[in-house]
Design an enzyme around this catalytic site. Structure first.
Site, PDB file in Angstrom:
ATOM      1  N   GLU A 261     -19.450 -42.945   9.295  1.00  0.00           N
ATOM      2  CA  GLU A 261     -19.373 -41.937  10.364  1.00  0.00           C
ATOM      3  C   GLU A 261     -20.628 -41.077  10.341  1.00  0.00           C
ATOM      4  OE1 GLU A 261     -16.144 -39.652   8.748  1.00  0.00           O
ATOM      5  OE2 GLU A 261     -14.790 -41.355   8.796  1.00  0.00           O
TER       6      GLU A 261
ATOM      7  N   LYS B 277     -22.570 -37.662   9.949  1.00  0.00           N
ATOM      8  CA  LYS B 277     -22.224 -36.439   9.224  1.00  0.00           C
ATOM      9  C   LYS B 277     -22.593 -35.253  10.100  1.00  0.00           C
ATOM     10  CE  LYS B 277     -22.595 -34.034   4.876  1.00  0.00           C
ATOM     11  NZ  LYS B 277     -22.876 -32.734   5.502  1.00  0.00           N
TER      12      LYS B 277
ATOM     13  N   LYS C 211     -17.107 -44.104   3.734  1.00  0.00           N
ATOM     14  CA  LYS C 211     -15.801 -43.953   3.091  1.00  0.00           C
ATOM     15  C   LYS C 211     -15.194 -45.325   2.845  1.00  0.00           C
ATOM     16  CE  LYS C 211     -15.063 -39.526   5.296  1.00  0.00           C
ATOM     17  NZ  LYS C 211     -14.475 -38.773   6.399  1.00  0.00           N
TER      18      LYS C 211
ATOM     19  N   CYS D  48     -64.340 -26.292  29.083  1.00  0.00           N
ATOM     20  CA  CYS D  48     -65.415 -26.286  30.081  1.00  0.00           C
ATOM     21  C   CYS D  48     -65.819 -24.881  30.508  1.00  0.00           C
ATOM     22  CB  CYS D  48     -64.994 -27.096  31.312  1.00  0.00           C
ATOM     23  SG  CYS D  48     -63.713 -26.297  32.288  1.00  0.00           S
TER      24      CYS D  48
HETATM   25  C1  9MJ Z   1     -18.753 -34.610   8.392  1.00  0.00           C
HETATM   26  N1  9MJ Z   1     -19.210 -33.430   8.028  1.00  0.00           N
HETATM   27  O1  9MJ Z   1     -19.091 -35.117   9.450  1.00  0.00           O
HETATM   28  C2  9MJ Z   1     -16.436 -35.656   5.942  1.00  0.00           C
HETATM   29  N2  9MJ Z   1     -17.811 -35.270   7.525  1.00  0.00           N
HETATM   30  O2  9MJ Z   1     -14.767 -36.391   4.368  1.00  0.00           O
HETATM   31  C3  9MJ Z   1     -17.295 -36.530   7.694  1.00  0.00           C
HETATM   32  N3  9MJ Z   1     -17.263 -34.748   6.419  1.00  0.00           N
HETATM   33  C4  9MJ Z   1     -15.624 -35.468   4.765  1.00  0.00           C
HETATM   34  N4  9MJ Z   1     -16.434 -36.756   6.710  1.00  0.00           N
HETATM   35  C5  9MJ Z   1     -14.169 -35.920   3.246  1.00  0.00           C
HETATM   36  N5  9MJ Z   1     -17.608 -37.377   8.712  1.00  0.00           N
HETATM   37  C6  9MJ Z   1     -14.674 -34.696   2.967  1.00  0.00           C
HETATM   38  C7  9MJ Z   1     -15.605 -34.397   3.953  1.00  0.00           C
END
Ligand code: 9MJ
Length: 669
Positions: A116, A118, A291, A412
């Site tokens: 995913e 972040k 994950k 110029c």
């Molecule tokens: C963010 N910040 O996008 C987690 N997070 O999963 C994603 N944070 C996370 N997963 C477990 N996509 C603890 C934090």
């Protein structure tokens, strides 16, 4: 009775369902099915009925998102299940180590992951009881956060009530509240107009907005929510990916960029893909999260202190860094526009070493209070040119002199003019100014203009500095000996360039018009003009009125075009170009015959491999088609690339053709 003759109870019910459905399409499917105006009409009607019948108001009504006025503070909330943090990786080796550890511990060949983006926002936990939003709490230290329920209720992306029939009695979802970048820009502009303090970045803006004591202020802030998981899997599937899918069905937004990937190679490929996409996303991300997909495997991995061993944050290089501003130079553009450019102490940002960054214009320098000698925040996002975001006045060591745009062109010496109401200052030297000449020649030779291979900015620099070329026509008078004698040129490269110049003489009128560099006239408009007029002479004689009748040409552009041809020097350049042998095919056909797709309307979705979406749009429009954002009765066909959105389903429902990328290429051919 309500407007449609039904009881207010029934109408309220219908309106709520419709509004929730529109929220779902907008925030979860990212594919709105009504205009903002239509949405507002429904919401207003609901508000009106509820005002007349206050007994019908419920806490989960979409009208209850306006905020409640000032509060004393935020109550602490203990997290029954702690909100974890994530271990970080900054290199491929660390990711490889993560994957190896998991394979070893689980004793498997390869691991299935969910990956995913972040999100760089504020972590939040949302508790739903019997499908109704009951509590929203910040992460705090992971064990105790703050109750921000009244604020979170104002965020439309957060459902007040979950959809579907299989919603668990109790559900706690976790995710990130973010501010979109476009929303952030609008908010800051609004705050600046009101003379209020602006926010430094979208994350601070999201955090500040969420921590407003007055939730009616939060209600005005462009906040969004993305969910990335649930606190427990009670009543949910046993794979992370399936949980995300299930949460989406409950009406909870999940990033559309989440993917299932396999093994170390899959992780890195995802990292690269999202890294390339980073600049196009409307929200800030600072990396990706991996994950382990299988929840049994997650449990087997367990956690160390507060971070799960089954997850990892793989960070991107920072997009913002602080460095010293050595000086501010002024760069002269093709039309004489002067751009202040920051000369910086080299700094590694966004994956490259940056020494120059744009300051856009003098107003920006003033607004950001950036002075030579300051420490400044430099931002480089994706392939976007680096820019100076702001100064860090706290680190200003002594009184530094404010910077001002010079009164004379640094290249110029001509006077600099500042047009009333325009942000840009311009050199008035025109083609007398060697810098403008160089930029004009670069534009003339560029790929979308005359496409003269081998004629780059270094060579143009020499040609102008040695007084060999004054206007584009001079390019066609260069000989082998002259070219071969220049720096970094040899017999072969001179031959190649002469050949490229010869080829470019067989021009297409649209490209030739674009190459001339008429102010405001882009490549697409140049094509429209070419089709409409067919020949340069006809365009040169056209009045403003006829010009305005051409597609995409407004009054300002029409005046620029007229002014261009009224300038004897420009006429002379065109005559010289024709004299040295530049030719184009005169188009005489009527406009419609030249526009094979006239009357057709297309919708693009998903990503294309052969061209970008905007290139595809331009190519379709150049052939007379219209390209719109949503599927309607007038849509001719939907053109779908890979990973298309739900527009396809809508097209199928309506019986509208769905074409693939090969069909598109055939259409354009
Ligand atoms: C963010 N910040 O996008 C987690 N997070 O999963 C994603 N944070 C996370 N997963 C477990 N996509 C603890 C934090």
């Amino acid at each position: 009775m309500a407007a449609d003759g039904r009881s207010p109870e029934a109408r309220v019910q219908t309106l709520r369902e419709q509004i929730e459905d529109h929220n779902y399409h907008y925030y979860v499917l990212d594919d709105p099915i009504v205009s903002d105006a239509e949405y507002d009409r429904l919401l207003r009607e609901l508000e009106d009925i509820e005002r007349e019948h206050p007994q019908l108001v419920t806490p989960d009504s979409p009208t209850q998102r306006v905020g409640a006025g000032p509060a004393e503070g935020f109550e602490p909330v203990a997290h029954d299940i702690p909100m974890l943090s994530l271990g970080n990786a900054f290199s491929d080796e660390e990711v490889s180590e993560f994957d190896r550890r998991i394979r070893d511990q689980l004793d498997v060949e390869s691991v299935h992951y969910c990956a995913e983006p972040k999100l760089d926002g504020v972590a939040i936990a949302l508790r739903y009881q019997n499908g109704l939003l009951e509590l929203a709490a910040t992460r705090g230290d992971g064990r105790t956060g703050e109750n921000v329920t009244s604020n979170v209720r104002t965020i439309r992306a957060v459902p007040l009530k979950l959809r579907g029939h299989n919603v668990p009695e109790r559900l706690e979802v976790r995710g990130e509240i973010v501010m979109t970048r476009s929303g952030f820009e609008r908010l800051n502009a609004r705050l600046a107009d009101a003379g209020e303090k602006t926010f430094v970045n979208p994350r601070n803006a999201a955090s500040g907005s969420l921590r407003q004591l007055d939730s009616s202020v939060t209600a005005t802030r462009p906040l969004h929510f993305f969910c990335y998981g649930a606190a427990t899997s009670d009543g949910l599937p046993d794979r992370h990916w399936d949980i995300l899918e299930q949460l989406r069905e409950f009406g909870i937004p999940v990033s559309a960029e989440a993917r299932r990937v396999d093994g170390f190679d899959g992780l890195l490929e995802y990292y690269e893909t999202i890294g390339r996409k980073r600049g196009e996303l409307d929200y800030d991300i600072d990396g990706v999260v991996y994950k382990v997909n299988d929840l049994d495997q997650q449990r087997e991995m367990g956690q160390v202190s507060r971070a799960p061993r089954w997850a990892l944050a793989h960070k991107f290089p920072a997009q913002e860094e602080i460095t010293r501003l050595l000086d501010i130079d002024v760069q002269v553009g093709r039309t004489g526009a002067l751009t202040p450019v920051a000369r910086l102490e080299p700094v590694f940002v966004g994956g490259v070493t940056v020494t120059n960054a744009t300051l856009h214009n003098a107003d920006e320098v003033r607004r950001k209070d950036v002075r030579p000698g300051d420490y400044v925040v430099v931002r480089r996002a994706g392939d976007v040119i680096p820019e100076v975001v702001r100064s860090v006045p706290e680190r200003r060591e002594s009184d530094l002199k404010a910077w001002a745009m010079p009164a004379e062109c640094p290249e110029c010496g001509s006077a600099v003019e500042q047009v009333e109401g325009e942000a840009v200052a311009r050199c008035t030297g025109g083609l007398v100014c060697p810098a403008q000449r160089k930029r004009a020649l670069e534009h003339f030779a560029s790929r979308k203009a005359m496409d003269i291979d081998g004629l780059g900015s270094r060579l143009i620099e020499q040609l102008v500095d040695h007084d060999l070329v004054h206007s584009p026509a001079d390019l066609y008078r260069l000989d082998h000996e002259t070219l071969a004698g220049l720096d970094r040129m040899a017999g072969k490269s001179a031959d190649n360039l002469l050949e490229a110049l010869e080829t470019s003489k067989e021009a297409d009128l649209g490209r030739l018009l674009f190459a001339l560099g008429i102010r405001e006239v882009g490549e697409v408009t140049a094509q429209h003009l070419a089709r409409h007029f067919g020949a340069l002479e006809r365009l040169a004689e056209a009045g403003v009125e006829e010009l305005e009748s051409v597609r995409d040409v407004g009054p300002v552009m029409a005046r620029h075009i007229r002014a261009f041809f009224d300038e004897p020097h420009n006429r002379a350049v065109i005559e010289q170009l024709l004299a040295v042998g530049v030719r184009y095919e005169v188009v005489t056909a009527a406009e419609d015959e030249e526009q094979p797709l006239a009357g057709c309307t297309y919708v693009l979705t998903g990503s294309l491999s052969k061209r970008t979406r905007s290139e595809a749009k331009a190519a379709l429009e150049a052939r007379g088609a219209r390209v719109t954002g949503s599927v309607s009765g007038s849509t001719t066909a939907v053109i779908a690339g890979s990973e298309p959105g739900s527009k396809i389903e809508r097209a199928r429902e309506k019986g509208i053709d769905v074409l693939d990328e090969d069909d598109l290429e055939r259409l354009l051919a």
